[in-house]
Design an enzyme around this catalytic site. Structure first.
Site, PDB file in Angstrom:
ATOM      1  N   LYS A  54     -11.308  -4.168   1.006  1.00 22.85           N
ATOM      2  CA  LYS A  54     -11.895  -5.413   0.501  1.00 22.85           C
ATOM      3  C   LYS A  54     -13.013  -5.884   1.431  1.00 22.85           C
ATOM      4  O   LYS A  54     -14.089  -6.286   0.976  1.00 22.85           O
ATOM      5  CB  LYS A  54     -10.833  -6.506   0.367  1.00 22.85           C
ATOM      6  CG  LYS A  54      -9.858  -6.287  -0.769  1.00 22.85           C
ATOM      7  CD  LYS A  54      -8.814  -7.410  -0.784  1.00 22.85           C
ATOM      8  CE  LYS A  54      -7.835  -7.276  -1.913  1.00 22.85           C
ATOM      9  NZ  LYS A  54      -6.821  -8.365  -1.901  1.00 22.85           N
ATOM     10  N   ALA A  71      -7.727 -10.399   2.673  1.00 23.60           N
ATOM     11  CA  ALA A  71      -6.281 -10.242   2.844  1.00 23.60           C
ATOM     12  C   ALA A  71      -5.693  -9.535   1.635  1.00 23.60           C
ATOM     13  O   ALA A  71      -6.236  -9.604   0.530  1.00 23.60           O
ATOM     14  CB  ALA A  71      -5.625 -11.606   3.031  1.00 23.60           C
ATOM     15  N   ASP A  72      -4.583  -8.870   1.858  1.00 25.19           N
ATOM     16  CA  ASP A  72      -3.829  -8.285   0.761  1.00 25.19           C
ATOM     17  C   ASP A  72      -2.349  -8.409   1.086  1.00 25.19           C
ATOM     18  O   ASP A  72      -1.924  -8.076   2.201  1.00 25.19           O
ATOM     19  CB  ASP A  72      -4.192  -6.818   0.538  1.00 25.19           C
ATOM     20  CG  ASP A  72      -3.600  -6.321  -0.758  1.00 25.19           C
ATOM     21  OD1 ASP A  72      -4.122  -6.718  -1.824  1.00 25.19           O
ATOM     22  OD2 ASP A  72      -2.604  -5.575  -0.723  1.00 25.19           O
ATOM     23  N   THR A  73      -1.584  -8.907   0.121  1.00 23.77           N
ATOM     24  CA  THR A  73      -0.143  -9.080   0.294  1.00 23.77           C
ATOM     25  C   THR A  73       0.588  -8.137  -0.641  1.00 23.77           C
ATOM     26  O   THR A  73       0.281  -8.075  -1.833  1.00 23.77           O
ATOM     27  CB  THR A  73       0.277 -10.535   0.000  1.00 23.77           C
ATOM     28  OG1 THR A  73      -0.429 -11.408   0.899  1.00 23.77           O
ATOM     29  CG2 THR A  73       1.772 -10.735   0.196  1.00 23.77           C
ATOM     30  N   GLY A 108      -1.789  -7.836   5.017  1.00 24.54           N
ATOM     31  CA  GLY A 108      -2.825  -7.290   5.893  1.00 24.54           C
ATOM     32  C   GLY A 108      -4.021  -8.222   5.835  1.00 24.54           C
ATOM     33  O   GLY A 108      -4.408  -8.675   4.754  1.00 24.54           O
TER      34      GLY A 108
END
Length: 190
Positions: A54, A71-73, A108
């Site tokens: 991203k 961010a990535d969850t 992250g």
């Protein structure tokens, strides 16, 4: 150098959480970023990889004084990622899988400027109580969790009645590990 902070997310939860830290920021979203990952990655590696991908999508359009937060969850159980459900049946299957069990919520985060990048991940363990089919059906019908990894939002009704135990950051499960992000932003900015 003073940075203009950009949150690269459309998530109302992430906007609210970052706003709670007191930083001024704007949001910017590039649609259509490929969020797939190499199949040999596990757990934190997946969330870090997607967050960095991203960030890479914003590199060409960022200004010299911008600091981009991506961010990535993910919800991770049995070494598998539970993403956003496609429909009601998919959401129900995910919630049945989480029922009565521990899982991990991993976010992250990547901080990116023109010259530097910092990536980190935060993991929170969550245990659900046994959920009845009625509980699952009620939640899906009334809260429509189709934009949430693992088909649930801990800050919603299902979190009130279903979350039996949590180890780690509650806000990470909501969508952004704000305590760690605050620390990393202060270190990154100086």
């Amino acid at each position: 150098m003073e940075y203009r902070i950009v949150l690269a997310s459309n998530s109302p939860r992430r906007k609210e959480l970052l706003g709670g830290l007191g930083f001024e920021f704007e949001t910017r979203v590039i649609r259509g970023i490929d969020e797939s990952w190499p199949q040999d990655l596990k757990g934190e590696q997946i969330a870090l990889y997607i967050s960095a991908v991203k960030a890479g999508a914003y590199r060409d359009s960022m200004a010299a004084n911008e600091l981009i937060i991506t961010a990535d969850t993910i919800v991770y159980i049995d070494e598998q990622v539970l993403g956003k459900p496609k429909d009601k049946a998919d959401a129900a299957a995910m919630l049945r899988r989480l029922s009565g069990r521990w899982h991990e919520v991993i976010t992250g985060v990547t901080l990116t400027t023109e010259t530097r990048q910092k990536c980190f991940a935060v993991t929170t363990r969550v245990k659900f109580a046994e959920l009845s089919d009625g509980d699952i059906e009620y939640y899906i019908e009334n809260y429509k969790p189709f934009d949430k990894a693992g088909a649930y939002g801990i800050q919603e009704w299902i979190g009130y009645v279903g979350v039996e135990s949590i180890e780690g950051s509650y806000f990470n499960v909501v969508g952004l590990p704000v305590q760690r992000l605050n620390k990393e932003l202060k270190n990154f900015i100086g």
